[in-house]
Design an enzyme around this catalytic site. Structure first.
Site: not given
Ligand code: PMV
Length: 317
Positions: A97, A101, A106, A148
């Site tokens: 999603p 977060g 990335a 990330d």
């Protein structure tokens, strides 16, 4: 044609405190972004397409306003490394999603870099893959830590500290699952980071102790991970959640989710990432994961059960 995929990330312990130089640990989750690349007859153009964001064509002089532009930036880095100027068409398909977060941007960038390198026959080290994806992350986030793209490239669990960089932790995550539950509340990471830093400045004498506790918690969590001691890790996640509440990034919905996960048998549950909304992260034994997810599904618009992905970026056949 070449296809690559890369995993999502979740911050396990240390978010926010990491901004002030404390350590943090993030894990790669087996929820993946996939990118398919093929060459185009026309050199110098890069066409990027995703179901959610539509199709966009980039070339020299393209403006960075499109949400797909960062993918072009990552691809341009690979073309530079190869000294090539061929045309490319990229198709993105992601299970991650966006804006939750979980490091979706990335993971897309990392997968794009790997797919394009493959099509060019270019052997990149993981540092090179991660660095090319980092260029895209700078477009998305301004001045990101790089955690990330690092987690998405390497997989597994990554220990990070500003002064020390990144280190992969060896652990067997097969007995456990992570469960993520969305609060459904939108938040801005930048705003929350500023708010926390302002509180830290205003209440320095008290918060310095909280930051010290967070740093020592992450070191203890690293030991627990390396010993595969998941009962201890769960307890430390609960304490970390308390510290995040102390710095003001929790709210009633996040607390409801955290307590529901714990009551359903999670070993630990906490906010993950910036807080203020977004996701909570629960840790459970593999056999308890469904029960925890069911308890959360009644009060969360989106629940994801994910094993740790020991594998980072990979070529798909
Ligand atoms: O927005 P997220 O969930 O990827 O996490 C932000 C993590 C913070 O520690 C709050 C900020 C940062 O840059 O590390």
């Amino acid at each position: 044609m070449a296809k690559a995929s890369a995993p999502a990330k979740a911050i396990l312990v240390g978010e926010h405190f990491v901004v002030a130089g404390c350590p943090a640990i993030a894990v790669a989750l087996d929820v993946r972004a996939r990118v398919e690349a093929e060459t185009l007859p026309e050199g110098g153009v890069v066409e990027v397409e995703s179901r959610e964001l539509g199709k966009q064509t980039f070339g020299a002089g393209s403006l960075p306003s499109s949400p797909l532009y960062p993918v072009y930036v990552a691809v341009r880095e690979v073309l530079k490394l190869a000294g090539a100027s061929i045309g490319l068409k990229l198709r993105i398909e992601s299970e991650i999603p966006p804006a939750a977060g979980m490091g979706s941007s990335a993971a897309v960038a990392v997968a794009a870099v790997a797919a394009v390198a493959k099509i060019l026959g270019l052997q990149l080290t993981s540092e090179e893959v991660s660095a090319a994806a980092y260029a895209a992350e700078v477009q998305v986030h301004g001045k990101p830590s790089g955690i990330d793209n690092t987690v998405s490239t390497l997989g597994g669990a990554i220990y990070y500290r500003k002064t020390e960089g990144f280190r992969k932790l060896e652990a067997d995550f097969s007995p456990i699952r992570f469960i993520l539950a969305d609060s459904g509340v939108q938040r801005s990471t930048g705003e929350l980071v500023s708010r926390v830093l302002a509180l830290k400045a205003r209440r320095a004498d008290i918060l310095n102790h909280v930051y010290e506790a967070a740093a020592s918690l992450v070191e203890t969590a690293r030991g627990a991970i390396e010993r595969d001691d998941y009962a201890a890790l769960g307890e430390l996640m609960n304490i970390n959640h308390g510290l995040l509440s102390a710095i003001g990034v929790s709210n009633a919905k996040l607390e409801e989710l955290v307590y529901a996960a714990r009551q359903a048998g999670a070993l630990g549950a906490k906010i993950t990432g910036a807080g203020g909304g977004g996701m909570i992260l629960a840790l459970a034994w593999r056999e308890d994961a469904e029960r925890v997810a069911r308890a959360l599904a009644g009060i969360s618009p989106r629940v994801i059960i994910a094993p740790v992905s020991q594998e980072g970026v990979r070529i798909e056949h």
